[in-house]
Design a protein around this motif. Structure first.
Motif, PDB file in Angstrom:
ATOM      1  N   TYR A   1       3.030   4.081   2.218  1.00 56.29           N
ATOM      2  CA  TYR A   1       3.775   4.797   1.879  1.00 56.29           C
ATOM      3  C   TYR A   1       3.460   3.365   0.541  1.00 56.29           C
ATOM      4  O   TYR A   1       4.210   2.325   1.720  1.00 56.29           O
TER       5      TYR A   1
ATOM      6  N   PHE B   1       6.501  11.787   9.270  1.00 53.45           N
ATOM      7  CA  PHE B   1       7.473  11.312   9.466  1.00 53.45           C
ATOM      8  C   PHE B   1       9.184  11.550   9.445  1.00 53.45           C
ATOM      9  O   PHE B   1       9.201  12.520   8.290  1.00 53.45           O
TER      10      PHE B   1
ATOM     11  N   ARG C   1      12.721   3.052   3.836  1.00 51.94           N
ATOM     12  CA  ARG C   1      12.219   4.129   4.420  1.00 51.94           C
ATOM     13  C   ARG C   1      10.836   3.535   4.408  1.00 51.94           C
ATOM     14  O   ARG C   1      10.115   3.935   5.258  1.00 51.94           O
TER      15      ARG C   1
ATOM     16  N   MET D   1       8.975   3.217   7.569  1.00 50.36           N
ATOM     17  CA  MET D   1       8.100   4.363   8.175  1.00 50.36           C
ATOM     18  C   MET D   1       6.278   3.719   7.834  1.00 50.36           C
ATOM     19  O   MET D   1       5.996   3.979   9.012  1.00 50.36           O
TER      20      MET D   1
END
Length: 216
Positions: free
Chosen positions: A148, A72, A54, A58
């Motif tokens: 992230y 997101f 993930r 992202m």
């Protein structure tokens, strides 16, 4: 997304509606083997490929996005009506550079409503958001905190923690709807207990890689 071909018609219809509202939609596929990525591309959507995970997916989407606000959205999560207008107004009125929506979990088990209520309450108290709550953030703030973190689990917790050093999130009470399949397939109470154990271990310094192995 990753192997979401079964729910793709519903997903693409939602994304098409967002495009009609002027939203730039990027689908980031993490190596699906069910034909979903190809079908999304054939439907006219821009599909990016990314290593599975993930956080990586992202970040890949963010790297190619051109907007000043990034949203997101997990493939199994649906925004409420008017979400984009609500989001813009919330950022403008609060002055916060990031935020999230409340969430409701779709499924048959009656405890899923309680789980969602507790998630929303905890998030409002702590300022920590989960990926299921459709995190949104200004481009400037996202880039400042480095996006992230490249880790296989708790990437949403870590991003929230970094953004909290700048400001508390704006918490929109309109609810996104996310799939309860993870809870129902593994058992609601068992999943809740596991997630609390993993969060506690993460806050105590356990490596995300180790926690991801327990999660699987």
């Amino acid at each position: 997304m990753l192997n979401e071909a079964q729910g793709l018609p519903r997903l693409l219809a939602r994304l098409r509606a967002l495009e009609r509202q002027g939203c730039e939609v990027l689908i980031v596929d993490g190596g699906s083997d069910d034909g979903g990525a190809e079908r999304a591309a054939q439907a006219g959507f821009r599909v990016l490929s990314s290593p599975r995970g993930r956080a990586r997916q992202m970040n890949q989407g963010a790297a190619h996005a051109t907007g000043d606000v990034l949203l997101f959205l997990h493939a199994d999560t649906q925004l409420p009506d008017g979400a984009l207008v609500t989001l813009r107004r919330a950022l403008q009125r609060s002055g916060a550079p990031w935020g999230r929506f409340d969430v409701v979990i779709e499924g048959r088990h009656p405890m899923l409503r309680v789980v969602a209520w507790l998630m929303n309450l905890r998030s409002r108290w702590t300022g920590i958001a989960t990926g299921d709550q459709a995190i949104f953030v200004t481009r400037e703030a996202f880039d400042t905190v480095g996006g992230y973190p490249d880790q296989p689990l708790m990437e949403d917790i870590e991003l929230s923690s970094r953004l909290l050093h700048r400001a508390r999130p704006v918490c929109i009470r309109d609810r996104v709807q996310t799939s309860g399949r993870r809870w129902e397939s593994r058992g609601v109470w068992r999943t809740v207990l596991l997630m609390w154990q993993l969060r506690w271990a993460y806050w105590r310094g356990a490596p995300a890689v180790q926690l991801a192995q327990r999660y699987r």
